[in-house]
Scaffold this active site. Structure first.
Site, short mmCIF file in Angstrom:
data_model
loop_
_atom_site.label_atom_id
_atom_site.label_comp_id
_atom_site.label_asym_id
_atom_site.label_seq_id
_atom_site.Cartn_x
_atom_site.Cartn_y
_atom_site.Cartn_z
N HIS A 280 -3.20 8.75 2.00
CA HIS A 280 -2.62 8.13 3.19
C HIS A 280 -3.72 7.57 4.09
O HIS A 280 -3.49 6.63 4.85
CB HIS A 280 -1.79 9.15 3.99
CG HIS A 280 -0.59 9.64 3.25
ND1 HIS A 280 -0.66 10.67 2.35
CD2 HIS A 280 0.70 9.24 3.29
CE1 HIS A 280 0.55 10.88 1.84
NE2 HIS A 280 1.38 10.03 2.40
N ASP A 352 3.58 3.57 -4.31
CA ASP A 352 3.56 4.49 -3.17
C ASP A 352 3.63 3.62 -1.91
O ASP A 352 3.58 2.39 -1.98
CB ASP A 352 2.29 5.34 -3.19
CG ASP A 352 2.45 6.67 -2.47
OD1 ASP A 352 3.42 6.80 -1.68
OD2 ASP A 352 1.62 7.56 -2.66
#
Length: 576
Positions: A280, A352
């Site tokens: 992330h 993702d």
């Protein structure tokens, strides 16, 4: 339409007649959402239709009729702001304006002809919260009404004969988007500790049934990553550190979910558990050799593929032995050559979140084009829907995005949708069904592990005082209630201390005078604990606390084995 200019259709004329024939049973007025408490499935084509039993044929036929604008829209699966499809707060409207130039989720679907939408949200312990910009989840009733509204908007599109994809990250454990009125399973690591694929499959079948009742037909689960490192972003989301034990668990979760009519998604390919870094925030590097990845990281993905998973999620990971410097999300070698070629996956490849740091090195449009060309079929959570849409459309028109690749991607997406079309979702009354709770309880009870202490079934000396490292009043209450139900007297202080350790990993999380220390997430912290009895539940759910209470009360013998190695401790003192 909503500010997007329509352009001439680019139809493959040679199969237009076939397309018309195949679609004759599912065209016409858009299907309206059912007024009952369960979402309805699109009506099947007539039994005489040669494509009636073939989702791929239906998908191919539908793709042949679609203009460029709808082809591009079908590969986008963004998030949206708001808890309802058509009625949102001023703040949510402002968020949607910044994201997509519209006020509501329904308008976003209409303007960009979207293939699907992801419902998002986060909790305090969620390691994925960094890219959760908003939340769509409040209560079960609200989620059901939202999904009904989203389907109603999508039914008006030319692709309305195919079910609209509504997905979420319902992994259980630390990543659990919906908790109200649903059966909350223990974490994947708990299932790995239980080591019984039949229990895992039954629990995930129950979970899938409840997701379907809420109107969700795509779950971004299970995690197929092997926990080869002390990764905190993966942690208890993984089934364990041994690919031989992880693989059957992944396959069982896939079978359970999909038997309930919810598509499973293996993640995060090529294996996020082989790096301790957080994708992330940065681009983690997988420094292992290709042979090591093939032997240790990829078997659970292959097991899930062999079990029939409908989707695989590509990850923002730099597998240096395969395609150095290129995130797997944008790697043709990993997605096309390895995932499809070597591992034989034929379903939908989903990125993702494209709002994560590694994907934001490019503009939303360029990132979407690169991801699609690499082999992805669905672009998830773009940071700007309009820019991603326009970038794909422009690349299609100027030839930098091959039309054949886009058509292939949309065909994969629509094939999955038509595979999901044949399932009738259960009623809302199935939520937290006693049989579902029993499945979760059985899995959680089998997971409880003794890493130090006796296994003779002797009850803990009462009375008992329950404490925790991080002020988890709710979890303490769950265990207190479960202990009382098991006949154990619980007192506020002065009793035998049972200390719950949540998501920390240091000595400050421990209590020196605890008779029993319990790890409710990854059990690594137990290596530092001095308590004479060390237990692990790997989860803090109601089911996990019920299983723990039965062990403490001497009513159950703990049979779990730690799915990860804890320094200085055995996998279990109760099993060989």
């Amino acid at each position: 339409m909503g500010g997007v200019s329509l352009r001439p259709r680019r139809t493959v004329v040679a199969i237009a007649a076939l397309a018309a024939l195949l679609l004759s049973g599912c065209s016409g007025s858009p299907q309206q959402p059912s007024s009952s408490s369960a979402p309805s499935s699109p009506s099947a084509p007539p039994s005489g239709d040669p494509a009636a039993g073939d989702p791929a044929a239906r998908a191919t036929a539908l793709v042949a009729t679609l203009p460029d604008e709808d082809l591009v829209g079908q590969v986008l699966m963004p998030y949206a702001y708001g808890s309802a499809a058509d009625d949102v707060s001023a703040g949510s409207a402002a968020g949607n304006q910044g994201l997509a130039g519209v006020d509501t989720p329904a308008q976003m679907i209409a303007k960009y002809r979207l293939g699907g939408l992801i419902l998002v949200g986060f909790s305090a312990d969620d390691p994925t919260q960094g890219n959760q910009e908003t939340t769509n989840v409040d209560s079960a009733k609200q989620v059901r009404e939202l999904t009904t509204g989203l389907r109603g908007a999508a039914a008006k599109l030319p692709t309305g004969a195919a079910p609209f994809l509504i997905g979420t990250d319902q992994e259980f454990g630390v990543v659990t988007r919906i908790t109200d009125r649903v059966t909350v399973l223990p974490s994947a690591l708990a299932a790995g500790a239980a080591g019984d694929p039949a229990l895992t499959e039954a629990a995930w079948r129950a979970a899938g049934s409840e997701l379907a009742a809420l109107g969700i037909n795509l779950d971004f689960a299970p995690v197929a990553d092997v926990l080869a490192t002390r990764s905190t972003v993966i942690g208890s989301r993984s089934f364990g550190s041994d690919q031989g034990r992880v693989s059957p668990q992944v396959a069982a979760a896939v079978r359970g979910l999909q038997s309930a009519g919810v598509a499973a998604t293996l993640k995060h390919f090529p294996g996020h558990g082989h790096s301790a870094d957080d994708s992330h925030k940065e681009l983690p590097a997988l420094t292992q050799s290709r042979a090591k990845l093939e032997a240790e990281a990829w078997p659970p993905f292959k097991a899930g593929i062999d079990a029939g998973t409908m989707a695989v999620m590509s990850a923002h990971l730099d597998a240096r032995s395969v395609d150095p410097g290129t995130p797997a999300t944008f790697s043709h070698k990993l997605l096309t050559d390895v995932l499809r070629g070597q591992l034989g996956f034929q379903g939908v490849v989903i990125t993702d979140g494209m709002n994560m740091a590694p994907a934001k090195r490019w503009s939303p449009g360029e990132a979407a084009v690169r991801a699609l060309k690499a082999g992805n079929d669905l672009i998830l959570m773009t940071p700007n829907v309009g820019q991603a849409y326009d970038g794909l459309l422009d690349a299609l028109r100027d030839g930098s995005l091959p039309r054949a690749r886009l058509v292939d991607a949309v065909t994969h997406v629509l094939t999955m949708k038509f595979r999901l079309a044949g399932t009738t979702a259960p009623e809302m009354s199935t939520l937290d069904d006693p049989a579902h709770r029993a499945a979760a309880d059985a899995l959680a009870a089998a997971a409880v592990t003794v890493l130090r202490g006796s296994c003779d079934g002797t009850p803990i000396p009462g009375p008992v005082t329950v404490t925790s490292s991080d002020g988890r009043d709710h979890t303490r209450s769950l265990l207190t209630d479960a202990l009382k139900a098991a006949g154990v007297r619980v007192v506020p202080e002065g009793g035998t201390v049972v200390h719950l350790v949540g998501y920390g990993d240091g000595t400050g999380d421990l209590r020196a005078d605890a008779a029993v220390t319990v790890a409710m997430d990854t059990p690594y912290v137990l290596a530092k604990a001095k308590s004479p009895t060390l237990l692990a539940t790997y989860s803090s759910s109601r089911a996990a606390m019920t299983g723990l209470a039965a062990v403490l009360a001497g009513k159950a013998r703990p049979g779990g084995r730690s799915p990860v190695t804890v320094s200085g401790l055995p996998a279990s003192t109760c099993t060989s």
